[in-house]
Design a protein around this motif. Structure first.
Motif, PDB file in Angstrom:
ATOM      1  N   MET A   1       0.814  -1.199   0.000  1.00 50.64           N
ATOM      2  CA  MET A   1       0.000   0.000   0.000  1.00 50.64           C
ATOM      3  C   MET A   1       0.858   1.263   0.000  1.00 50.64           C
ATOM      4  N   LYS A   2       2.043   1.193   0.614  1.00 53.17           N
ATOM      5  CA  LYS A   2       2.879   2.395   0.707  1.00 53.17           C
ATOM      6  C   LYS A   2       3.309   2.918  -0.661  1.00 53.17           C
ATOM      7  N   ASP A   3       3.385   2.039  -1.664  1.00 54.95           N
ATOM      8  CA  ASP A   3       3.775   2.495  -2.995  1.00 54.95           C
ATOM      9  C   ASP A   3       2.640   3.241  -3.703  1.00 54.95           C
ATOM     10  N   LYS A   4       1.442   3.257  -3.120  1.00 60.64           N
ATOM     11  CA  LYS A   4       0.303   3.960  -3.697  1.00 60.64           C
ATOM     12  C   LYS A   4      -0.023   5.265  -2.967  1.00 60.64           C
ATOM     13  N   LEU A   5       0.700   5.537  -1.874  1.00 59.67           N
ATOM     14  CA  LEU A   5       0.432   6.733  -1.071  1.00 59.67           C
ATOM     15  C   LEU A   5       1.709   7.531  -0.853  1.00 59.67           C
ATOM     16  N   LYS A   6       1.600   8.860  -0.884  1.00 56.98           N
ATOM     17  CA  LYS A   6       2.731   9.712  -0.525  1.00 56.98           C
ATOM     18  C   LYS A   6       2.217  11.089  -0.134  1.00 56.98           C
ATOM     19  N   ASN A   7       3.096  11.863   0.469  1.00 59.94           N
ATOM     20  CA  ASN A   7       2.789  13.242   0.866  1.00 59.94           C
ATOM     21  C   ASN A   7       1.535  13.339   1.746  1.00 59.94           C
ATOM     22  N   ILE A   8       1.483  12.500   2.779  1.00 57.10           N
ATOM     23  CA  ILE A   8       0.323  12.475   3.679  1.00 57.10           C
ATOM     24  C   ILE A   8       0.482  13.579   4.732  1.00 57.10           C
ATOM     25  N   THR A   9      -0.546  14.422   4.860  1.00 60.00           N
ATOM     26  CA  THR A   9      -0.546  15.457   5.885  1.00 60.00           C
ATOM     27  C   THR A   9      -1.835  15.369   6.695  1.00 60.00           C
ATOM     28  N   HIS A  10      -1.723  15.690   7.974  1.00 57.76           N
ATOM     29  CA  HIS A  10      -2.863  15.663   8.890  1.00 57.76           C
ATOM     30  C   HIS A  10      -3.107  17.072   9.445  1.00 57.76           C
ATOM     31  N   LYS A  11      -4.373  17.461   9.500  1.00 51.89           N
ATOM     32  CA  LYS A  11      -4.744  18.735  10.100  1.00 51.89           C
ATOM     33  C   LYS A  11      -5.920  18.478  11.041  1.00 51.89           C
ATOM     34  N   THR A  12      -5.737  18.755  12.320  1.00 49.33           N
ATOM     35  CA  THR A  12      -6.807  18.566  13.292  1.00 49.33           C
ATOM     36  C   THR A  12      -7.840  19.675  13.121  1.00 49.33           C
ATOM     37  N   LEU A  13      -9.097  19.268  12.900  1.00 51.35           N
ATOM     38  CA  LEU A  13     -10.192  20.220  12.722  1.00 51.35           C
ATOM     39  C   LEU A  13     -10.964  20.432  14.022  1.00 51.35           C
ATOM     40  N   SER A  14     -11.013  19.379  14.849  1.00 56.60           N
ATOM     41  CA  SER A  14     -11.740  19.477  16.118  1.00 56.60           C
ATOM     42  C   SER A  14     -11.226  18.418  17.077  1.00 56.60           C
ATOM     43  N   LYS A  15     -11.181  18.782  18.360  1.00 55.70           N
ATOM     44  CA  LYS A  15     -10.856  17.825  19.422  1.00 55.70           C
ATOM     45  C   LYS A  15     -11.884  17.973  20.534  1.00 55.70           C
ATOM     46  N   ALA A  16     -13.155  18.031  20.148  1.00 57.23           N
ATOM     47  CA  ALA A  16     -14.216  18.178  21.141  1.00 57.23           C
ATOM     48  C   ALA A  16     -14.458  16.817  21.797  1.00 57.23           C
ATOM     49  N   TRP A  17     -15.518  16.131  21.427  1.00 54.94           N
ATOM     50  CA  TRP A  17     -15.818  14.825  22.019  1.00 54.94           C
ATOM     51  C   TRP A  17     -14.838  13.767  21.519  1.00 54.94           C
ATOM     52  N   ALA A  18     -14.443  13.884  20.259  1.00 59.43           N
ATOM     53  CA  ALA A  18     -13.458  13.003  19.647  1.00 59.43           C
ATOM     54  C   ALA A  18     -12.631  13.871  18.700  1.00 59.43           C
ATOM     55  N   THR A  19     -11.793  13.235  17.875  1.00 62.36           N
ATOM     56  CA  THR A  19     -10.896  14.002  17.018  1.00 62.36           C
ATOM     57  C   THR A  19     -11.340  13.915  15.558  1.00 62.36           C
ATOM     58  N   LEU A  20     -11.578  15.076  14.974  1.00 64.30           N
ATOM     59  CA  LEU A  20     -11.891  15.172  13.554  1.00 64.30           C
ATOM     60  C   LEU A  20     -10.643  15.684  12.851  1.00 64.30           C
ATOM     61  N   THR A  21     -10.155  14.895  11.895  1.00 63.93           N
ATOM     62  CA  THR A  21      -8.902  15.208  11.209  1.00 63.93           C
ATOM     63  C   THR A  21      -9.122  15.279   9.710  1.00 63.93           C
ATOM     64  N   GLN A  22      -8.510  16.274   9.081  1.00 61.79           N
ATOM     65  CA  GLN A  22      -8.460  16.323   7.624  1.00 61.79           C
ATOM     66  C   GLN A  22      -7.136  15.693   7.209  1.00 61.79           C
ATOM     67  N   ILE A  23      -7.202  14.714   6.324  1.00 60.27           N
ATOM     68  CA  ILE A  23      -5.990  14.056   5.825  1.00 60.27           C
ATOM     69  C   ILE A  23      -5.913  14.297   4.321  1.00 60.27           C
ATOM     70  N   ASP A  24      -4.842  14.954   3.904  1.00 59.12           N
ATOM     71  CA  ASP A  24      -4.574  15.174   2.485  1.00 59.12           C
ATOM     72  C   ASP A  24      -3.458  14.231   2.077  1.00 59.12           C
ATOM     73  N   TYR A  25      -3.568  13.678   0.867  1.00 60.66           N
ATOM     74  CA  TYR A  25      -2.571  12.696   0.431  1.00 60.66           C
ATOM     75  C   TYR A  25      -2.605  12.543  -1.087  1.00 60.66           C
ATOM     76  N   ASP A  26      -1.479  12.088  -1.614  1.00 64.83           N
ATOM     77  CA  ASP A  26      -1.391  11.744  -3.029  1.00 64.83           C
ATOM     78  C   ASP A  26      -1.631  10.246  -3.140  1.00 64.83           C
ATOM     79  N   TYR A  27      -2.541   9.860  -4.074  1.00 64.77           N
ATOM     80  CA  TYR A  27      -2.904   8.455  -4.260  1.00 64.77           C
ATOM     81  C   TYR A  27      -2.641   8.063  -5.714  1.00 64.77           C
ATOM     82  N   LYS A  28      -1.958   6.937  -5.892  1.00 67.07           N
ATOM     83  CA  LYS A  28      -1.645   6.446  -7.238  1.00 67.07           C
ATOM     84  C   LYS A  28      -2.752   5.506  -7.701  1.00 67.07           C
ATOM     85  N   PHE A  29      -3.408   5.882  -8.792  1.00 65.81           N
ATOM     86  CA  PHE A  29      -4.480   5.070  -9.347  1.00 65.81           C
ATOM     87  C   PHE A  29      -3.914   3.951 -10.227  1.00 65.81           C
ATOM     88  N   LYS A  30      -4.759   2.999 -10.559  1.00 64.32           N
ATOM     89  CA  LYS A  30      -4.328   1.821 -11.338  1.00 64.32           C
ATOM     90  C   LYS A  30      -3.725   2.199 -12.684  1.00 64.32           C
TER      91      LYS A  30
END
Length: 194
Positions: A1-30
């Protein structure tokens, strides 16, 4: 799977009751092309659920409680009929959690539970993995009225229902909680109640 993903970034949007995270990433299609994608994930930890069943009485223990997300989606779905369930505390084993939750929510003291499934309920958005258990119960195991903990804002009705009725309740869309449907169908397939 690692060969299909790169440049993964996480941004926390909320830490109220639980954690809401925005994850941006590059994905290699077939076809070999890379696309930049963005997803939001909701992390509230993992959970457990249990179907308590009595093969002699041919009954099961379920709960009924208000669920704001279901109500927000459709007001008619606000009161949810479900198996006993709960969130796993940090560093807690799933079986220990469900034994504790069984006593808190439905008032039955069990000493062990059999894990029958592990599954994600909504893997497109929620990180929670559910550990699903079954256990037999009898009237002698009832140690309190259940109902949940005031400190957790719970007000849970405990229901003892004939197993055959629960199957009708699925057919009539009275039971629409996925973990509950899975465990009731597991009981039916494996003939736990005859």
């Amino acid at each position: 799977m690692k060969d299909k993903l790169k440049n993964i970034t996480h941004k926390t949007l909320s830490k109220a009751w639980a954690t809401l995270t925005q994850i941006d990433y590059d994905y290699k299609f077939k076809n070999g092309t890379w696309k930049r994608l963005s997803r939001e994930t909701y992390n509230r930890g993992d959970g457990t659920a249990i179907l308590l069943y009595n093969p002699n009485k041919k009954t099961v223990i379920l709960t009924k409680q208000f669920r704001m997300p279901a109500y927000n989606n459709n007001e008619a779905d606000g009161m949810s009929i479900e198996v006993c369930a709960g969130a796993i505390d940090k560093n807690e084993a799933p079986e220990i959690c469900i034994i504790r939750e069984t006593e808190e929510e439905v008032g039955y003291k069990i000493t062990h539970a059999k894990k029958v499934m592990e599954c994600y309920m909504s893997p497109g958005a929620i990180t929670e993995k559910m550990y699903l258990f079954i256990a037999e119960y009898n009237d002698a195991m009832k140690v309190n009225d259940g109902g949940g903990l005031d400190s957790e804002g719970e007000e849970i009705d405990v229901l003892e229902i004939p197993f055959t009725k629960t199957l009708t309740m699925i057919d009539n869309f009275e039971i629409i909680d996925a973990k509950t449907v899975l465990l009731l169908q597991y009981a039916q397939i494996n003939k736990l109640l005859g």
